[in-house]
Design an enzyme around this catalytic site. Sequence first.
Site, PDB file in Angstrom:
ATOM      1  N   GLU A 122     104.720  20.001  15.357  1.00  0.00           N
ATOM      2  CA  GLU A 122     103.254  19.848  15.265  1.00  0.00           C
ATOM      3  C   GLU A 122     102.600  20.173  16.605  1.00  0.00           C
ATOM      4  OE1 GLU A 122     103.434  15.781  13.682  1.00  0.00           O
ATOM      5  OE2 GLU A 122     102.533  16.544  11.837  1.00  0.00           O
ATOM      6  N   GLU A 142     111.040  14.410   8.803  1.00  0.00           N
ATOM      7  CA  GLU A 142     110.312  13.214   8.361  1.00  0.00           C
ATOM      8  C   GLU A 142     110.879  12.643   7.056  1.00  0.00           C
ATOM      9  OE1 GLU A 142     108.937  15.760   9.878  1.00  0.00           O
ATOM     10  OE2 GLU A 142     107.246  15.125  11.110  1.00  0.00           O
TER      11      GLU A 142
HETATM   12  C1  1HE Z   1     114.624   9.783  20.804  1.00  0.00           C
HETATM   13  C2  1HE Z   1     114.158  10.717  19.860  1.00  0.00           C
HETATM   14  C3  1HE Z   1     112.987  10.387  19.133  1.00  0.00           C
HETATM   15  C4  1HE Z   1     115.931  11.506  20.765  1.00  0.00           C
HETATM   16  N1  1HE Z   1     112.401   9.198  19.391  1.00  0.00           N
HETATM   17  N2  1HE Z   1     114.001   8.630  21.013  1.00  0.00           N
HETATM   18  N3  1HE Z   1     112.231  13.224  15.167  1.00  0.00           N
HETATM   19  C5  1HE Z   1     113.512  13.284  14.756  1.00  0.00           C
HETATM   20  O1  1HE Z   1     113.849  12.830  13.695  1.00  0.00           O
HETATM   21  C6  1HE Z   1     114.478  13.894  15.710  1.00  0.00           C
HETATM   22  C7  1HE Z   1     115.309  12.795  16.343  1.00  0.00           C
HETATM   23  N4  1HE Z   1     116.187  13.282  17.391  1.00  0.00           N
HETATM   24  C8  1HE Z   1     117.307  13.995  17.164  1.00  0.00           C
HETATM   25  O2  1HE Z   1     117.607  14.403  16.044  1.00  0.00           O
HETATM   26  C9  1HE Z   1     118.171  14.296  18.343  1.00  0.00           C
HETATM   27  O3  1HE Z   1     117.947  13.318  19.314  1.00  0.00           O
HETATM   28  C10 1HE Z   1     117.932  15.685  18.979  1.00  0.00           C
HETATM   29  C11 1HE Z   1     118.429  16.766  18.007  1.00  0.00           C
HETATM   30  C12 1HE Z   1     116.477  15.927  19.301  1.00  0.00           C
HETATM   31  C13 1HE Z   1     118.721  15.785  20.302  1.00  0.00           C
HETATM   32  O4  1HE Z   1     120.072  15.440  20.068  1.00  0.00           O
HETATM   33  P1  1HE Z   1     120.996  15.002  21.307  1.00  0.00           P
HETATM   34  O5  1HE Z   1     122.380  14.817  20.771  1.00  0.00           O
HETATM   35  O6  1HE Z   1     120.794  15.974  22.424  1.00  0.00           O
HETATM   36  O7  1HE Z   1     120.389  13.630  21.852  1.00  0.00           O
HETATM   37  P2  1HE Z   1     120.564  12.135  21.276  1.00  0.00           P
HETATM   38  O8  1HE Z   1     121.873  11.571  21.781  1.00  0.00           O
HETATM   39  O9  1HE Z   1     120.329  12.077  19.817  1.00  0.00           O
HETATM   40  O10 1HE Z   1     119.369  11.381  21.990  1.00  0.00           O
HETATM   41  C14 1HE Z   1     119.317  11.234  23.393  1.00  0.00           C
HETATM   42  C15 1HE Z   1     118.333  10.154  23.702  1.00  0.00           C
HETATM   43  O11 1HE Z   1     117.042  10.562  23.279  1.00  0.00           O
HETATM   44  C16 1HE Z   1     118.612   8.848  22.961  1.00  0.00           C
HETATM   45  O12 1HE Z   1     118.145   7.801  23.758  1.00  0.00           O
HETATM   46  P3  1HE Z   1     119.151   6.847  24.601  1.00  0.00           P
HETATM   47  O13 1HE Z   1     118.270   5.880  25.293  1.00  0.00           O
HETATM   48  O14 1HE Z   1     120.056   6.197  23.568  1.00  0.00           O
HETATM   49  O15 1HE Z   1     119.901   7.762  25.514  1.00  0.00           O
HETATM   50  C17 1HE Z   1     117.737   8.969  21.728  1.00  0.00           C
HETATM   51  O16 1HE Z   1     117.393   7.708  21.169  1.00  0.00           O
HETATM   52  C18 1HE Z   1     116.515   9.623  22.358  1.00  0.00           C
HETATM   53  N5  1HE Z   1     115.718  10.304  21.341  1.00  0.00           N
HETATM   54  N6  1HE Z   1     114.987  11.770  19.844  1.00  0.00           N
HETATM   55  C19 1HE Z   1     112.896   8.364  20.309  1.00  0.00           C
HETATM   56  N7  1HE Z   1     112.440  11.220  18.235  1.00  0.00           N
HETATM   57  C20 1HE Z   1     102.875  11.646  14.003  1.00  0.00           C
HETATM   58  S1  1HE Z   1     104.105  11.623  12.864  1.00  0.00           S
HETATM   59  C21 1HE Z   1     105.383  12.624  13.471  1.00  0.00           C
HETATM   60  C22 1HE Z   1     106.640  12.320  12.731  1.00  0.00           C
HETATM   61  C23 1HE Z   1     107.869  12.816  13.414  1.00  0.00           C
HETATM   62  O17 1HE Z   1     107.837  13.399  14.460  1.00  0.00           O
HETATM   63  S2  1HE Z   1     109.331  12.469  12.593  1.00  0.00           S
HETATM   64  C24 1HE Z   1     110.537  13.357  13.478  1.00  0.00           C
HETATM   65  C25 1HE Z   1     111.176  12.511  14.508  1.00  0.00           C
END
Ligand code: 1HE
Length: 268
Positions: A122, A142
């Site tokens: 977005e 989502e």
């Molecule tokens: C996060 C987030 C996040 C990572 N919010 N903390 N978005 C998603 O559903 C995508 C969610 N994220 C992922 O699928 C993956 O993290 C990634 C593909 C982006 C990257 O993977 P990777 O293996 O490099 O990283 P990771 O081990 O999953 O995450 C590393 C850290 O980033 C970890 O935090 P830590 O403190 O445990 O090290 C994760 O928690 C953090 N992290 N993504 C919070 N999204 C207005 S409405 C909009 C609606 C949406 O956007 S829904 C889609 C949300």
Amino acid sequence: MNDVVNPDTYESLAISPRENGLYVVSLNRPTKRNALNVATIEELIRFFSGARMAGVRAVVLAGEGDHFCAGLDLVEHWKADRSADDFMHVCLRWHEAFNKMEYGGVPIIAALKGAVVGGGLELASAAHIRVMDGSTYFALPEGQRGIFTGGGATIRVSDMIGKYRMIDMVLTGRVYQGQEAVDLGLAQYMVEGSSLDKAMEIAAKVAQNLPLTNFAICSAVSHMKNMSGLDAAYAEAFVGGIVNTQPDARARLEAFANKTAARVRPNT
Ligand code: 1HE
């Protein structure tokens, strides 16, 4: 220095001034994959609300680390356990930020890499030009997370790729990458090397246009898309009246008339 472009006044964004009014604005939470928390959205609103008046001529929007943006900060959202009213207002702040970007009149070139997902897509879709590289992938997870979009995907992503492709992306979590993503309209450029380098090259070129011309290109087209054809034609005549008679354009027109300006030629 105007506070809006003062890097020291930002925490979630890294603001890097370059030559000729060009700025690199980077999401700066790489350890969280640049997930969009409340603080980041507020900083985007602040920068893009004041950018044009602060003399910004073009912006490259990037992300620190390997991923452009992981979308909504799901951990912040989960911990806050928000009410519907609260989250509606979160969404309204996202719209404020992204509308300031799309309609603000400052060209924004997004340099995409890694995950461009959910709210990250977005955000990218509020830029005027998107450049991807071989690592870039797009998704709307989502549906899998038990939530819905809230940052304009229903408007901008469906505009880019069509309503039914967007519905498919949210329903199934389908991932697009590579040339297919370009063919669908998720990005206008794909590069072998660094998307940041290409975005910088495009931004430097775009910044050479007159600011009022860029203002029209990066606000009027979007406004006119929201109007009826009849109203858009009227508005276009008005914008054309102002922009096409600006004094700063005279020298460029004169150069063409005197045959000293570059001609438009096909790519070699
Ligand atoms: C996060 C987030 C996040 C990572 N919010 N903390 N978005 C998603 O559903 C995508 C969610 N994220 C992922 O699928 C993956 O993290 C990634 C593909 C982006 C990257 O993977 P990777 O293996 O490099 O990283 P990771 O081990 O999953 O995450 C590393 C850290 O980033 C970890 O935090 P830590 O403190 O445990 O090290 C994760 O928690 C953090 N992290 N993504 C919070 N999204 C207005 S409405 C909009 C609606 C949406 O956007 S829904 C889609 C949300």
